[in-house]
Design an enzyme around this catalytic site. Sequence first.
Site, short mmCIF file in Angstrom:
data_model
loop_
_atom_site.label_atom_id
_atom_site.label_comp_id
_atom_site.label_asym_id
_atom_site.label_seq_id
_atom_site.Cartn_x
_atom_site.Cartn_y
_atom_site.Cartn_z
CG ASN A 142 4.59 -3.95 2.85
OD1 ASN A 142 4.08 -3.00 2.84
ND2 ASN A 142 3.94 -4.83 2.69
CG HIS B 181 -2.34 -0.93 0.78
ND1 HIS B 181 -2.45 -2.03 1.08
CD2 HIS B 181 -2.97 -0.18 0.77
CE1 HIS B 181 -3.41 -2.77 1.20
NE2 HIS B 181 -4.02 -1.41 1.38
#
EC number: 3.1.30.-
Lengths: 351, 351
Positions: free
Chosen positions: B204, B172
Amino acid sequence: MSKTSVAVIAAVSAGAGAAVTAAMYSLRSSSKVETVAATPITTTSPAISPPKNSLSAPSPPVFAGPATTFPTPATSTAVAVPGADSPVNPSGLFEYGFPGPVADVAARQALISSFDRRLRNPHWVVEHITPASLAIRDGDRKHSQFLEDPAVPEKFRAKLKDYFRSGFDRGHQVPAADAKWNQNAMDETFYLTNMCPQVGEGFNRDYWAHFEDFCRRLTQTYPSVRIVTGPLYLPKRDPTDNKWYVKYEMIGNPPNVAVPTHFYKVIFAEDGKVGGNVALGAFVLPNAPIPNEKPLTDFEVPVEAVEKASGLEFATKLPVQRRKRLCAEASCALVIKDYADKQKAFSKGKR
Amino acid sequence: MSKTSVAVIAAVSAGAGAAVTAAMYSLRSSSKVETVAATPITTTSPAISPPKNSLSAPSPPVFAGPATTFPTPATSTAVAVPGADSPVNPSGLFEYGFPGPVADVAARQALISSFDRRLRNPHWVVEHITPASLAIRDGDRKHSQFLEDPAVPEKFRAKLKDYFRSGFDRGHQVPAADAKWNQNAMDETFYLTNMCPQVGEGFNRDYWAHFEDFCRRLTQTYPSVRIVTGPLYLPKRDPTDNKWYVKYEMIGNPPNVAVPTHFYKVIFAEDGKVGGNVALGAFVLPNAPIPNEKPLTDFEVPVEAVEKASGLEFATKLPVQRRKRLCAEASCALVIKDYADKQKAFSKGKR
């Protein structure tokens, strides 16, 4: 969707000398062109007027050449206004300026260019040649000099010093020789926004020059020829891990201008009639020495391959029934003989 | 010009584990912002009306989310009309369609994204968080699923299958956790236009997640925080030939989505007053495992460094006197404790 997709090898290898291999792209037939882009979906939610500040994106840089006009908004504006119950307003950021990207579009007498501020090369440069335009010989490249382009903000500009001692030519995308009809038109082809770093020997001064000559010779068959030229940065499979990698050099100190792995030309050869036929040819050549013997047709690719690789679109408004395939109509072969000597004579000037 | 330039090392190395080295950019002080872009030069040559066909560029793809409106022209139009004595008309090509590039701008409830059709990643994604927006917890990522984005034409779209077994997370750009105020708002963060391939373990799911948490904690100090997030593809010096190269993987078969070498965030922390102060912070992190001990300030860079690397511009309309430096006002430090366990619990869900 995947049923209509075909995997096509865009055969762009340069032969023995250059270790540049094929790039693979999934292509869709042109008769099934995606229509999302032309069909904005309208929303039923109430339109709320955005704050004035967030509407105005920065004006694009426009350079005024002597004989052209520029009603050229080359930027994007996005405004979204939150619903009444939304606790946030993402578009408020645009009050500080719209991030872009801005493609600096510069319209000159003999070309129009769109500039990539990140890679400091053009996205594309378009030109138009005709038998009449090529017959006029009022310009001479001896009087032209390479120029940094004031159409691009200084911090995103390609610089003369980036190319200096880089080992690469300042390679014209629209060739100077296509703008001999006027000295000023030719001078404008020397802006760095019409340039990419190109391998000199064996490419810019040889095979690529013969390819440019091929384009000019098309005017013997077609009364009007339009050409889009630009750089590509294509992936290559690494034999050790079998993965695809894009790798390109950045020249300049600090590094500033990307060295494309390939170049494309999309050629539109028109029959001269309003609403007439257009013979389309797309070619992708590696930025590497190519033997003169290599057939030009080895580098022919579907237009869609250039589109997928560049993120651009060509001929979306050209009806299928008006399209012909250039290399089916005309002989897509280079003429090396005679031309080679002439080429060598001004090869130093191309640097 | 070169006198006002300073060479700055954007220290973005990831420490021991990751062989990601610094990228060097020439920066100009923000008080000397180039004004070319805002000052179109007008020409004195007669304005000739262009043919109607060449004026209309393709409409940009626009996706209508449920609670937003979209007056969003995200494309460029360039028209140049030759002078009366010109033998050519380069802009005639646009009758076949304007090549672009088009940045597919999609406005959602909690974010606005701009998509790069060539690299199949966003250029940038902007969001807005406040203490109130983060306090509402109506959304849960368990109910969300990753989605290909119909805002992008199929041939330029990132696909779920590109990420499948790629070894990279669907990372994201605007975090799902920033849009918990509404399930639909959270769902929209799962479009692949809000995603880039990110290293999972160590990045991440770890350091990058702590960094996102840092951004949320800024709302304890600032009533309104705006964040722009996006990918970078930075050059690295090859020690063998001393040249700079950009190298990145392309995932998918055929290769379709670029794996960024780095990610940036530009943070605008507002004091909540109209025309008030804005604390600016820019960070560039390598897409690689980063030890939790690494200070966040190691990744702080001048905003101009992100601009040069991305080709974008941030805060061009924010007057210098309103700007503060975020890390001078606030503590730019991650909080790893406690958070780490929570993070591990949903790490699988991030894939």
